[in-house]
Design a protein around this motif. Structure first.
Motif, PDB file in Angstrom:
ATOM      1  N   TRP A  25       3.896   1.600  -1.168  1.00  0.00           N
ATOM      2  CA  TRP A  25       4.515   1.755  -2.484  1.00  0.00           C
ATOM      3  C   TRP A  25       3.497   2.239  -3.518  1.00  0.00           C
ATOM      4  N   GLN A  26       2.303   1.671  -3.491  1.00  0.00           N
ATOM      5  CA  GLN A  26       1.280   2.036  -4.478  1.00  0.00           C
ATOM      6  C   GLN A  26       0.783   3.465  -4.296  1.00  0.00           C
ATOM      7  N   LYS A  27       0.760   3.951  -3.067  1.00  0.00           N
ATOM      8  CA  LYS A  27       0.242   5.300  -2.772  1.00  0.00           C
ATOM      9  C   LYS A  27       1.352   6.333  -2.576  1.00  0.00           C
ATOM     10  N   HIS A  64       0.828  -1.198   0.000  1.00  0.00           N
ATOM     11  CA  HIS A  64       0.000   0.000   0.000  1.00  0.00           C
ATOM     12  C   HIS A  64       0.878   1.270   0.000  1.00  0.00           C
TER      13      HIS A  64
END
Length: 188
Positions: free
Chosen positions: A54-56, A52
């Protein structure tokens, strides 16, 4: 994806993030384990949290303490997991729940100390580490260790002295910082 000017340097690229992951994975698992009390569930929560993060990364505005942010995210995700599973009896004592507004220097110091101690013990020379662990994990006396390893009691004493010296040196700065934090807390 456009990179925010506020992005933390550990989130700038894959190699920086991987280094951040490696430095903080074990500590994050210890935080999750305080709540969920199951190693596999704790690891799953930590991996989800890192994914999460890394994705955000482009949306986050963390300039200073990414590690503290991560540990709070792991704690919150662990508590949410328990709530979703209706494991209310598994929730830790309220004194283990930390406040999001606490001093970042004081947050999660127990887990950090555990990681530092484990790392320092792991760095001991093999024979020294084996003797030290027999004394502290298995609670054997020097005589029992000597008998188990077919060594003299003096060898055991010498190796334990070496272990203490190495551990004192490796953990010296950490204990000084803990003492300073405790001392500072007295005068707040």
């Amino acid at each position: 994806m456009a990179v925010s000017k506020y992005i933390h340097q550990s989130l700038e690229n894959r190699s920086s993030f991987e280094a951040f992951f490696k430095r903080n994975y074990h500590l994050s698992c210890l935080v999750a384990l305080r709540y969920v009390r199951n190693e596999q569930e704790a690891e799953d929560i930590v991996q989800e949290t890192f994914l999460h993060l890394w994705q955000k990364r482009a949306d986050l505005k963390i300039q200073k303490n990414l590690k503290n942010y991560l540990l709070h995210a792991v704690k919150n995700r662990s508590i949410n997991y328990l709530h979703r599973g209706k494991h209310f009896d598994d929730l830790p004592d309220s004194n283990l729940l930390t406040n999001l507004n606490e001093d970042p220097d004081e947050a999660f110091s127990e887990e950090e100390l555990a990681v530092q101690i484990a790392s320092s013990i792991d760095a001991l020379p093999n024979q020294c580490k084996k003797i030290f662990l027999l004394a502290y994990n298995d609670h054997l006396t020097y005589d029992q260790i000597a008998s188990t390893l077919n060594l003299s009691k003096n060898t055991i004493k010498t190796q334990m002295g070496i272990a203490y010296k190495i551990l004192r040196e490796r953990l010296r700065n950490y204990f000084i910082n803990l003492f300073a934090l405790s001392f500072r807390r007295l005068f707040k």
